[in-house]
Design a protein around this motif. Structure first.
Motif, mmCIF file in Angstrom:
data_model
loop_
_atom_site.group_PDB
_atom_site.id
_atom_site.type_symbol
_atom_site.label_atom_id
_atom_site.label_comp_id
_atom_site.label_asym_id
_atom_site.label_seq_id
_atom_site.Cartn_x
_atom_site.Cartn_y
_atom_site.Cartn_z
ATOM 1 N N PHE A 64 -23.467 70.340 11.192
ATOM 2 C CA PHE A 64 -22.828 69.129 11.692
ATOM 3 C C PHE A 64 -22.318 69.350 13.108
ATOM 4 N N ILE A 65 -22.744 68.475 14.024
ATOM 5 C CA ILE A 65 -22.301 68.512 15.421
ATOM 6 C C ILE A 65 -21.194 67.479 15.595
ATOM 7 N N THR A 66 -20.102 67.851 16.251
ATOM 8 C CA THR A 66 -18.885 67.039 16.216
ATOM 9 C C THR A 66 -18.783 65.990 17.321
ATOM 10 N N THR A 67 -19.886 65.609 17.941
ATOM 11 C CA THR A 67 -19.818 64.629 19.024
ATOM 12 C C THR A 67 -19.252 63.290 18.572
ATOM 13 N N SER A 68 -19.450 62.951 17.299
ATOM 14 C CA SER A 68 -18.979 61.654 16.802
ATOM 15 C C SER A 68 -17.524 61.675 16.374
ATOM 16 N N GLY A 69 -16.934 62.865 16.273
ATOM 17 C CA GLY A 69 -15.534 62.970 15.885
ATOM 18 C C GLY A 69 -15.260 62.713 14.427
ATOM 19 N N GLN A 70 -16.264 62.845 13.571
ATOM 20 C CA GLN A 70 -16.083 62.558 12.147
ATOM 21 C C GLN A 70 -15.864 63.799 11.288
ATOM 22 N N GLU A 71 -15.691 64.963 11.915
ATOM 23 C CA GLU A 71 -15.659 66.203 11.159
ATOM 24 C C GLU A 71 -14.506 66.290 10.168
ATOM 25 N N SER A 72 -13.431 65.534 10.399
ATOM 26 C CA SER A 72 -12.272 65.605 9.501
ATOM 27 C C SER A 72 -12.603 65.114 8.102
ATOM 28 N N ASP A 73 -13.668 64.336 7.955
ATOM 29 C CA ASP A 73 -14.056 63.800 6.656
ATOM 30 C C ASP A 73 -15.074 64.673 5.927
ATOM 31 N N LEU A 74 -15.480 65.790 6.522
ATOM 32 C CA LEU A 74 -16.570 66.577 5.958
ATOM 33 C C LEU A 74 -16.198 67.314 4.679
ATOM 34 N N LYS A 75 -14.908 67.485 4.431
ATOM 35 C CA LYS A 75 -14.496 68.229 3.242
ATOM 36 C C LYS A 75 -15.002 67.573 1.962
ATOM 37 N N ARG A 76 -15.212 66.268 2.014
ATOM 38 C CA ARG A 76 -15.672 65.575 0.812
ATOM 39 C C ARG A 76 -17.188 65.548 0.692
ATOM 40 N N LEU A 77 -17.878 66.119 1.677
ATOM 41 C CA LEU A 77 -19.331 66.020 1.704
ATOM 42 C C LEU A 77 -19.969 67.388 1.499
ATOM 43 N N PRO A 78 -20.689 67.587 0.394
ATOM 44 C CA PRO A 78 -21.336 68.877 0.170
ATOM 45 C C PRO A 78 -22.585 69.034 1.032
ATOM 46 N N GLY A 79 -23.033 70.261 1.135
ATOM 47 C CA GLY A 79 -24.293 70.521 1.823
ATOM 48 C C GLY A 79 -24.160 70.898 3.279
ATOM 49 N N VAL A 80 -22.978 70.718 3.875
ATOM 50 C CA VAL A 80 -22.781 71.084 5.273
ATOM 51 C C VAL A 80 -22.446 72.573 5.335
ATOM 52 N N ILE A 81 -23.318 73.353 5.989
ATOM 53 C CA ILE A 81 -23.143 74.805 5.996
ATOM 54 C C ILE A 81 -22.419 75.302 7.235
ATOM 55 N N LYS A 82 -22.355 74.467 8.282
ATOM 56 C CA LYS A 82 -21.685 74.899 9.507
ATOM 57 C C LYS A 82 -21.306 73.671 10.324
ATOM 58 N N ILE A 83 -20.176 73.756 11.011
ATOM 59 C CA ILE A 83 -19.707 72.697 11.898
ATOM 60 C C ILE A 83 -19.609 73.269 13.299
ATOM 61 N N ILE A 84 -20.242 72.616 14.272
ATOM 62 C CA ILE A 84 -20.274 73.135 15.644
ATOM 63 C C ILE A 84 -19.925 72.033 16.640
ATOM 64 N N ASP A 85 -19.388 72.429 17.787
ATOM 65 C CA ASP A 85 -19.139 71.489 18.874
ATOM 66 C C ASP A 85 -20.398 71.281 19.715
ATOM 67 N N ASP A 86 -21.198 72.340 19.827
ATOM 68 C CA ASP A 86 -22.465 72.276 20.550
ATOM 69 C C ASP A 86 -23.317 73.452 20.064
ATOM 70 N N PHE A 87 -24.483 73.646 20.668
ATOM 71 C CA PHE A 87 -25.426 74.647 20.175
ATOM 72 C C PHE A 87 -25.229 76.033 20.799
#
Length: 236
Positions: free
Chosen positions: A199-222
């Motif tokens: 998950f790339i955080t450009t949209s600013g939605q990362e705070s909601d990711l705790k409820r979503l399975p399958g995300v293995i990594k959260i990054i600001d950029d590559f």
């Protein structure tokens, strides 16, 4: 002279052909969502809805016809929807064409993946004309084995159709695909298709990711990841 072998690197090299990276386009490869929002703001105003960016933003996931339906229901004919969608994309391209740039670290990440023979695909609800504009401006077309666009799918995210279509065309199992996404609906679509996601955080939605399975990594950029580091997670 004794030859030393890095068996970890060797293992990854012979396995890389069995993995695929699937990229969403907008907000994932390029930080362009504000231009889409502005284009939609102009288009909706032209159709009689004068909304703020904050009001529009939550409605912009999926295909253009789905966005129009969220705002207007079945008010427009298929011909009108096609016309308004085209007008919106023309507005977007005019706004964004002088600002095109891949997200930090992505050019190097793509080159590394390409050199490692990892299959790469674009799987997006964006229009093919938008994708072509970005790939041409960033000289990135060579990296991608498959490109799936809005014109090739019937259902928008969170339906996994776009990702499953890309995996099928690459002839790679969904379980061996990693999706790169910037939206919750996109990450949900990946999970619905049996894929894991970064998950790339450009949209600013990362705070909601705790409820979503399958995300293995959260990054600001590559710049903080490499293809090897992502494949290593799959192999765990």
């Amino acid at each position: 002279m004794e030859m030393k072998t890095n068996f970890g690197d060797y293992f990854k090299s012979i396995m890389s052909d069995n993995f695929a990276f699937l990229f969403d386009m907008d907000g994932t490869m390029v930080d362009n969502m504000k231009y889409h929002e502005l284009a939609w703001q102009q288009q909706l105003k032209q159709l009689g809805k004068d909304l703020s960016s904050e009001e529009i933003k939550p409605t912009l996931y999926g295909k253009n016809e789905e966005v129009l339906q969220r705002h207007f229901g079945d008010r427009f004919s298929d011909e009108d929807v096609e016309l308004f969608s085209k007008q919106k994309e023309e507005k977007y391209q005019t706004l964004y064409k002088d600002h095109i740039s891949l997200i930090k670290g992505l050019p190097s990440f793509l080159q590394q993946a390409y050199d490692a023979h990892i299959a790469l695909a674009i799987a997006t609800a964006s229009a093919s004309s938008n994708i072509e504009m970005i790939l041409k401006a960033t000289h990135s077309h060579k990296f991608f084995n498959v490109i799936i666009t809005a014109e090739q799918t019937k259902k928008g995210k969170p339906d996994p159709e776009v990702f499953l279509t890309a995996a099928s065309q690459l002839n790679i199992s969904p379980q061996l695909c990693i999706v790169f996404e910037d939206s919750l609906k996109g990450a949900e679509a990946a999970y619905n298709g049996g894929m894991r996601s970064v998950f790339i955080t450009t949209s600013g939605q990362e705070s909601d990711l705790k409820r979503l399975p399958g995300v293995i990594k959260i990054i600001d950029d590559f710049s903080s990841i490499s293809p090897d580091s992502i494949i290593s997670i799959l192999q765990e």
